[in-house]
Design a protein around this motif. Structure first.
Motif, PDB file in Angstrom:
ATOM      1  N   ARG A   3      -3.857  -0.602   4.474  1.00  0.00           N
ATOM      2  CA  ARG A   3      -2.754  -0.254   3.571  1.00  0.00           C
ATOM      3  C   ARG A   3      -1.619   0.385   4.363  1.00  0.00           C
ATOM      4  N   ARG A   4      -1.947   1.250   5.317  1.00  0.00           N
ATOM      5  CA  ARG A   4      -0.922   1.902   6.128  1.00  0.00           C
ATOM      6  C   ARG A   4      -0.187   0.876   6.997  1.00  0.00           C
ATOM      7  N   SER A   7       2.049  -1.202   4.620  1.00  0.00           N
ATOM      8  CA  SER A   7       3.172  -0.464   4.045  1.00  0.00           C
ATOM      9  C   SER A   7       4.241  -0.152   5.087  1.00  0.00           C
ATOM     10  N   MET A  36       2.828  -4.367  -3.480  1.00  0.00           N
ATOM     11  CA  MET A  36       1.677  -3.572  -3.077  1.00  0.00           C
ATOM     12  C   MET A  36       1.157  -2.817  -4.295  1.00  0.00           C
ATOM     13  N   ARG A  37      -0.151  -2.970  -4.536  1.00  0.00           N
ATOM     14  CA  ARG A  37      -0.772  -2.285  -5.667  1.00  0.00           C
ATOM     15  C   ARG A  37      -1.800  -1.296  -5.146  1.00  0.00           C
ATOM     16  N   ALA A  38      -2.463  -0.610  -6.030  1.00  0.00           N
ATOM     17  CA  ALA A  38      -3.406   0.443  -5.626  1.00  0.00           C
ATOM     18  C   ALA A  38      -4.519  -0.066  -4.708  1.00  0.00           C
ATOM     19  N   LYS A  39      -5.112  -1.203  -5.030  1.00  0.00           N
ATOM     20  CA  LYS A  39      -6.248  -1.677  -4.253  1.00  0.00           C
ATOM     21  C   LYS A  39      -6.005  -2.988  -3.513  1.00  0.00           C
ATOM     22  N   ASP A  40      -4.882  -3.652  -3.780  1.00  0.00           N
ATOM     23  CA  ASP A  40      -4.600  -4.908  -3.105  1.00  0.00           C
ATOM     24  C   ASP A  40      -3.102  -5.166  -3.052  1.00  0.00           C
ATOM     25  N   TYR A  41      -2.740  -6.299  -2.466  1.00  0.00           N
ATOM     26  CA  TYR A  41      -1.341  -6.710  -2.377  1.00  0.00           C
ATOM     27  C   TYR A  41      -1.268  -8.187  -2.739  1.00  0.00           C
ATOM     28  N   TYR A  59      -6.643  -4.648   1.245  1.00  0.00           N
ATOM     29  CA  TYR A  59      -6.098  -3.987   2.422  1.00  0.00           C
ATOM     30  C   TYR A  59      -7.071  -4.003   3.604  1.00  0.00           C
TER      31      TYR A  59
END
Length: 94
Positions: A3-4, A7, A36-41, A59
């Protein structure tokens, strides 16, 4: 960690709106309109299927990401530094 990575590249996406994502299995995706969502993109694949298939992934599968298009075959990737040969030592030449 994925995720990092995603992002960091996501915030640098330019006017073309493309994001290149390298997955841990070696696949390379070029996406646009990424969300980008909480658990996936999710994003729309920029190449491949003429219907512009939507791709969603977790992620954990992200190995690397950068803004822009992926280099085409035969073009050097400007994100990767070129190998430089060490200088020759004239005292060791025959």
């Amino acid at each position: 960690m994925g995720r990092r990575i995603l992002s960091t590249a996501f915030v640098r996406v330019g006017p073309g709106g493309h994001l290149t994502v390298e997955l841990r299995d070696g696949r390379l995706l070029v996406l646009r309109d990424v969300v980008m969502r909480a658990k996936d993109y999710c994003g729309v694949q920029a190449a491949g299927d003429p219907a512009r298939a939507k791709y969603c992934g977790g992620y954990a599968e992200v190995a690397a990401a950068r803004p822009g298009l992926a280099p085409t075959l035969g073009q050097p990737d400007s994100a990767v530094s070129s190998a430089v040969e060490p200088a020759r030592d004239p005292t060791k030449e025959k």
